[in-house]
Enzyme design. Structure first.
Site, mmCIF file in Angstrom:
data_model
loop_
_atom_site.group_PDB
_atom_site.id
_atom_site.type_symbol
_atom_site.label_atom_id
_atom_site.label_comp_id
_atom_site.label_asym_id
_atom_site.label_seq_id
_atom_site.Cartn_x
_atom_site.Cartn_y
_atom_site.Cartn_z
ATOM 1 N N HIS B 52 10.671 -55.696 61.598
ATOM 2 C CA HIS B 52 9.482 -55.328 60.832
ATOM 3 C C HIS B 52 9.720 -54.014 60.093
ATOM 4 C CE1 HIS B 52 6.442 -57.876 63.390
ATOM 5 N NE2 HIS B 52 7.496 -58.573 62.999
ATOM 6 N N GLU B 54 8.069 -51.271 59.926
ATOM 7 C CA GLU B 54 7.872 -50.045 60.723
ATOM 8 C C GLU B 54 9.092 -49.755 61.591
ATOM 9 O OE1 GLU B 54 5.873 -52.700 60.493
ATOM 10 O OE2 GLU B 54 3.824 -52.234 61.111
ATOM 11 N N CYS B 82 1.520 -54.384 64.318
ATOM 12 C CA CYS B 82 1.430 -55.368 65.404
ATOM 13 C C CYS B 82 1.649 -54.643 66.741
ATOM 14 C CB CYS B 82 2.467 -56.473 65.220
ATOM 15 S SG CYS B 82 4.163 -55.980 65.629
ATOM 16 N N CYS B 85 5.201 -53.008 67.044
ATOM 17 C CA CYS B 85 5.350 -51.795 66.235
ATOM 18 C C CYS B 85 4.474 -50.671 66.789
ATOM 19 C CB CYS B 85 5.015 -52.098 64.778
ATOM 20 S SG CYS B 85 6.257 -53.180 64.016
#
Lengths: 145, 145
Positions: B52, B54, B82, B85
Protein backbone atom coordinates in the site's frame (compact mmCIF):
# COMPACT_ATOMS: atom_id res chain seq x y z
CA UNK A 1 5.48 -32.35 10.21
CA UNK A 2 3.34 -31.32 13.16
CA UNK A 3 2.41 -27.80 14.26
CA UNK A 4 4.87 -28.17 17.13
CA UNK A 5 7.69 -29.10 14.75
CA UNK A 6 7.03 -26.12 12.51
CA UNK A 7 6.81 -23.90 15.57
CA UNK A 8 10.24 -25.15 16.62
CA UNK A 9 11.56 -23.78 13.33
CA UNK A 10 9.83 -20.46 13.97
CA UNK A 11 11.44 -20.49 17.43
CA UNK A 12 14.84 -21.02 15.82
CA UNK A 13 14.17 -17.86 13.79
CA UNK A 14 13.17 -16.04 16.97
CA UNK A 15 16.42 -17.16 18.57
CA UNK A 16 18.35 -15.53 15.70
CA UNK A 17 16.52 -12.27 16.42
CA UNK A 18 17.38 -12.61 20.12
CA UNK A 19 21.06 -13.05 19.33
CA UNK A 20 20.96 -9.91 17.15
CA UNK A 21 19.40 -7.77 19.87
CA UNK A 22 16.00 -7.79 18.19
CA UNK A 23 12.68 -8.51 19.92
CA UNK A 24 12.73 -12.31 19.55
CA UNK A 25 9.86 -13.19 17.24
CA UNK A 26 10.20 -15.62 14.36
CA UNK A 27 7.95 -16.85 11.57
CA UNK A 28 7.78 -19.66 9.04
CA UNK A 29 5.47 -19.85 6.03
CA UNK A 30 4.48 -23.30 4.83
CA UNK A 31 2.78 -24.27 1.57
CA UNK A 32 1.97 -27.89 0.75
CA UNK A 33 4.23 -29.01 3.61
CA UNK A 34 7.16 -27.05 2.21
CA UNK A 35 8.72 -24.03 3.87
CA UNK A 36 8.48 -21.09 1.47
CA UNK A 37 9.71 -18.33 3.80
CA UNK A 38 11.55 -17.95 7.10
CA UNK A 39 11.97 -14.63 8.84
CA UNK A 40 12.68 -12.96 12.14
CA UNK A 41 12.11 -9.50 13.46
CA UNK A 42 14.61 -7.04 11.93
CA UNK A 43 13.39 -3.70 13.24
CA UNK A 44 16.81 -2.68 14.57
CA UNK A 45 18.87 -3.98 11.66
CA UNK A 46 16.71 -2.31 9.04
CA UNK A 47 15.88 0.74 11.20
CA UNK A 48 12.31 0.03 10.14
CA UNK A 49 9.69 -0.23 12.87
CA UNK A 50 7.45 -2.24 10.53
CA UNK A 51 10.01 -4.99 9.82
CA UNK A 52 8.20 -7.62 11.89
CA UNK A 53 8.78 -11.33 11.26
CA UNK A 54 5.31 -11.82 9.76
CA UNK A 55 5.69 -8.93 7.31
CA UNK A 56 9.11 -10.11 6.16
CA UNK A 57 7.82 -13.69 5.76
CA UNK A 58 4.81 -12.51 3.75
CA UNK A 59 6.90 -10.31 1.47
CA UNK A 60 9.35 -13.16 0.95
CA UNK A 61 6.53 -15.52 0.03
CA UNK A 62 4.88 -13.06 -2.37
CA UNK A 63 8.21 -12.60 -4.13
CA UNK A 64 8.98 -16.33 -4.19
CA UNK A 65 5.57 -17.35 -5.52
CA UNK A 66 4.83 -14.31 -7.68
CA UNK A 67 1.39 -14.32 -6.12
CA UNK A 68 -0.24 -11.64 -3.99
CA UNK A 69 -2.53 -14.08 -2.16
CA UNK A 70 -1.66 -17.11 -0.01
CA UNK A 71 -4.96 -18.95 0.57
CA UNK A 72 -3.28 -22.36 0.87
CA UNK A 73 -0.40 -21.26 3.09
CA UNK A 74 0.08 -21.60 6.84
CA UNK A 75 1.93 -19.01 8.92
CA UNK A 76 3.70 -20.17 12.07
CA UNK A 77 4.69 -17.26 14.28
CA UNK A 78 6.04 -17.40 17.82
CA UNK A 79 3.90 -14.54 19.18
CA UNK A 80 0.31 -13.46 18.54
CA UNK A 81 0.30 -10.90 15.69
CA UNK A 82 0.04 -7.15 16.24
CA UNK A 83 -2.56 -4.97 14.52
CA UNK A 84 -0.31 -4.18 11.54
CA UNK A 85 0.58 -7.82 10.95
CA UNK A 86 -3.04 -8.88 11.36
CA UNK A 87 -4.00 -6.37 8.68
CA UNK A 88 -1.24 -7.63 6.41
CA UNK A 89 -2.42 -11.22 6.97
CA UNK A 90 -5.96 -10.11 6.10
CA UNK A 91 -4.83 -8.73 2.76
CA UNK A 92 -2.81 -11.91 2.05
CA UNK A 93 -5.94 -14.08 2.47
CA UNK A 94 -3.70 -16.58 4.21
CA UNK A 95 -5.22 -20.00 4.84
CA UNK A 96 -4.16 -20.52 8.44
CA UNK A 97 -2.32 -18.75 11.24
CA UNK A 98 -0.69 -20.74 14.03
CA UNK A 99 0.86 -18.66 16.79
CA UNK A 100 2.76 -19.50 19.98
CA UNK A 101 2.52 -17.08 22.89
CA UNK A 102 -0.49 -14.87 23.52
CA UNK A 103 0.38 -11.17 23.81
CA UNK A 104 -2.02 -9.04 25.84
CA UNK A 105 0.11 -5.92 25.40
CA UNK A 106 0.73 -5.69 21.67
CA UNK A 107 -1.64 -8.10 19.93
CA UNK A 108 -4.39 -6.90 17.60
CA UNK A 109 -6.90 -7.58 20.40
CA UNK A 110 -5.76 -4.41 22.16
CA UNK A 111 -7.49 -2.35 19.45
CA UNK A 112 -9.81 -4.83 17.75
CA UNK A 113 -11.24 -6.28 20.95
CA UNK A 114 -13.25 -9.34 20.02
CA UNK A 115 -13.61 -8.29 16.36
CA UNK A 116 -11.88 -10.58 13.86
CA UNK A 117 -9.23 -8.69 11.86
CA UNK A 118 -8.45 -11.65 9.57
CA UNK A 119 -10.06 -12.82 6.36
CA UNK A 120 -13.26 -14.76 7.12
CA UNK A 121 -11.75 -17.92 5.60
CA UNK A 122 -8.53 -17.73 7.63
CA UNK A 123 -8.25 -20.28 10.44
CA UNK A 124 -6.42 -19.26 13.61
CA UNK A 125 -4.84 -21.45 16.31
CA UNK A 126 -2.95 -20.10 19.30
CA UNK A 127 -0.86 -21.46 22.15
CA UNK A 128 1.42 -23.88 20.27
CA UNK A 129 4.67 -24.12 22.32
CA UNK A 130 3.45 -21.02 24.10
CA UNK A 131 5.69 -21.45 27.13
CA UNK A 132 8.88 -21.63 25.06
CA UNK A 133 7.79 -18.73 22.84
CA UNK A 134 6.86 -16.57 25.83
CA UNK A 135 10.02 -17.45 27.77
CA UNK A 136 12.24 -16.18 24.96
CA UNK A 137 10.40 -12.83 25.05
CA UNK A 138 10.67 -12.66 28.86
CA UNK A 139 14.41 -13.45 28.76
CA UNK A 140 14.91 -10.69 26.19
CA UNK A 141 13.09 -7.97 28.08
CA UNK A 142 14.56 -8.99 31.45
CA UNK A 143 18.09 -8.72 30.00
CA UNK A 144 17.33 -5.22 28.70
CA UNK A 145 16.19 -3.72 31.99
CA UNK B 1 2.63 24.71 1.70
CA UNK B 2 -0.92 24.04 2.89
CA UNK B 3 -2.50 20.67 3.63
CA UNK B 4 -4.43 21.01 0.38
CA UNK B 5 -1.25 21.60 -1.61
CA UNK B 6 0.45 18.54 -0.12
CA UNK B 7 -2.69 16.51 -0.74
CA UNK B 8 -2.55 17.57 -4.39
CA UNK B 9 0.88 15.91 -4.55
CA UNK B 10 -0.52 12.79 -2.92
CA UNK B 11 -3.30 12.87 -5.53
CA UNK B 12 -0.68 13.05 -8.27
CA UNK B 13 0.80 9.85 -6.83
CA UNK B 14 -2.68 8.29 -6.77
CA UNK B 15 -3.11 9.26 -10.41
CA UNK B 16 0.07 7.32 -11.27
CA UNK B 17 -1.41 4.27 -9.57
CA UNK B 18 -4.63 4.74 -11.56
CA UNK B 19 -2.73 4.85 -14.85
CA UNK B 20 -0.93 1.61 -13.88
CA UNK B 21 -4.15 -0.25 -13.14
CA UNK B 22 -3.60 -0.06 -9.38
CA UNK B 23 -6.20 0.99 -6.82
CA UNK B 24 -5.54 4.76 -6.95
CA UNK B 25 -4.17 5.72 -3.57
CA UNK B 26 -1.14 7.95 -3.12
CA UNK B 27 0.91 9.20 -0.19
CA UNK B 28 3.48 11.87 0.60
CA UNK B 29 5.65 12.06 3.71
CA UNK B 30 6.73 15.51 4.84
CA UNK B 31 9.38 16.42 7.41
CA UNK B 32 10.20 20.06 8.22
CA UNK B 33 8.26 21.15 5.13
CA UNK B 34 10.33 18.90 2.89
CA UNK B 35 9.01 15.87 1.08
CA UNK B 36 10.99 12.83 2.20
CA UNK B 37 8.95 10.11 0.47
CA UNK B 38 6.34 9.77 -2.29
CA UNK B 39 4.56 6.53 -3.04
CA UNK B 40 1.52 5.01 -4.65
CA UNK B 41 -0.17 1.68 -4.32
CA UNK B 42 1.85 -1.06 -6.10
CA UNK B 43 -0.01 -4.22 -5.14
CA UNK B 44 -0.30 -5.43 -8.74
CA UNK B 45 3.19 -4.43 -9.88
CA UNK B 46 4.89 -6.09 -6.91
CA UNK B 47 2.35 -8.94 -6.63
CA UNK B 48 2.32 -8.02 -2.94
CA UNK B 49 -1.05 -7.41 -1.32
CA UNK B 50 0.64 -5.37 1.41
CA UNK B 51 2.32 -2.87 -0.95
CA UNK B 52 0.00 0.00 0.00
CA UNK B 53 1.04 3.62 -0.58
CA UNK B 54 1.44 4.30 3.16
CA UNK B 55 3.68 1.25 3.72
CA UNK B 56 5.90 2.10 0.76
CA UNK B 57 6.16 5.74 1.91
CA UNK B 58 7.06 4.69 5.45
CA UNK B 59 9.69 2.21 4.30
CA UNK B 60 11.14 4.84 1.96
CA UNK B 61 11.34 7.36 4.81
CA UNK B 62 12.93 4.89 7.25
CA UNK B 63 15.58 4.09 4.65
CA UNK B 64 16.16 7.73 3.75
CA UNK B 65 16.46 8.94 7.33
CA UNK B 66 18.06 5.84 8.87
CA UNK B 67 15.51 6.19 11.64
CA UNK B 68 12.80 3.78 12.70
CA UNK B 69 10.53 6.49 14.17
CA UNK B 70 9.00 9.55 12.52
CA UNK B 71 7.58 11.65 15.36
CA UNK B 72 8.05 14.94 13.48
CA UNK B 73 6.74 13.76 10.11
CA UNK B 74 3.35 14.27 8.49
CA UNK B 75 1.76 11.66 6.22
CA UNK B 76 -0.61 12.85 3.49
CA UNK B 77 -2.62 10.00 2.04
CA UNK B 78 -5.56 10.22 -0.35
CA UNK B 79 -7.73 7.62 1.42
CA UNK B 80 -8.29 6.79 5.08
CA UNK B 81 -5.78 4.08 6.12
CA UNK B 82 -6.68 0.39 6.40
CA UNK B 83 -6.00 -1.68 9.53
CA UNK B 84 -2.55 -2.78 8.37
CA UNK B 85 -1.43 0.73 7.49
CA UNK B 86 -2.85 2.09 10.76
CA UNK B 87 -0.80 -0.50 12.64
CA UNK B 88 2.31 0.44 10.65
CA UNK B 89 1.69 4.12 11.40
CA UNK B 90 1.34 3.23 15.07
CA UNK B 91 4.78 1.61 15.12
CA UNK B 92 6.30 4.57 13.25
CA UNK B 93 5.11 6.99 15.98
CA UNK B 94 4.33 9.41 13.16
CA UNK B 95 3.52 12.96 14.23
CA UNK B 96 0.46 13.59 12.08
CA UNK B 97 -1.76 11.84 9.55
CA UNK B 98 -3.77 13.87 7.03
CA UNK B 99 -6.07 11.82 4.82
CA UNK B 100 -8.44 12.69 2.00
CA UNK B 101 -11.46 10.45 1.43
CA UNK B 102 -13.15 8.53 4.21
CA UNK B 103 -13.46 4.79 3.50
CA UNK B 104 -16.27 2.97 5.27
CA UNK B 105 -15.43 -0.32 3.54
CA UNK B 106 -11.71 -0.81 4.16
CA UNK B 107 -10.61 1.67 6.81
CA UNK B 108 -9.33 0.56 10.20
CA UNK B 109 -12.71 1.58 11.68
CA UNK B 110 -14.26 -1.57 10.24
CA UNK B 111 -12.36 -3.65 12.83
CA UNK B 112 -11.28 -1.08 15.42
CA UNK B 113 -14.65 0.65 15.70
CA UNK B 114 -14.15 3.81 17.73
CA UNK B 115 -10.87 2.58 19.28
CA UNK B 116 -7.80 4.60 18.27
CA UNK B 117 -5.23 2.40 16.48
CA UNK B 118 -2.60 5.15 16.29
CA UNK B 119 0.06 6.27 18.74
CA UNK B 120 -1.50 8.47 21.45
CA UNK B 121 0.64 11.42 20.30
CA UNK B 122 -0.32 11.10 16.62
CA UNK B 123 -2.70 13.78 15.36
CA UNK B 124 -5.22 12.80 12.68
CA UNK B 125 -7.14 15.01 10.24
CA UNK B 126 -9.51 13.68 7.58
CA UNK B 127 -11.47 15.04 4.64
CA UNK B 128 -8.79 17.16 2.91
CA UNK B 129 -9.72 17.26 -0.82
CA UNK B 130 -12.02 14.38 -0.04
CA UNK B 131 -14.18 14.80 -3.15
CA UNK B 132 -11.22 14.63 -5.53
CA UNK B 133 -9.68 11.70 -3.65
CA UNK B 134 -12.97 9.78 -3.56
CA UNK B 135 -13.77 10.54 -7.21
CA UNK B 136 -10.53 8.94 -8.39
CA UNK B 137 -11.45 5.76 -6.49
CA UNK B 138 -14.98 5.79 -7.93
CA UNK B 139 -13.68 6.26 -11.47
CA UNK B 140 -11.30 3.35 -11.00
CA UNK B 141 -13.85 0.86 -9.72
CA UNK B 142 -16.53 1.96 -12.22
CA UNK B 143 -14.09 1.36 -15.10
CA UNK B 144 -13.37 -2.14 -13.78
CA UNK B 145 -16.94 -3.37 -13.65
Amino acid sequence: MTDEQYMQLALAEAQKAFENGEVPIGAILVLNNKIIARAHNQVELLKDSTAHAEILALTGAFNFLGSKYLPEAVLYVTVEPCLMCSGALYWSKIGKIVFGAYDDKNSYRKVAGSNNPFHPKTMVTGGILQNECAQLMKDFFLARR
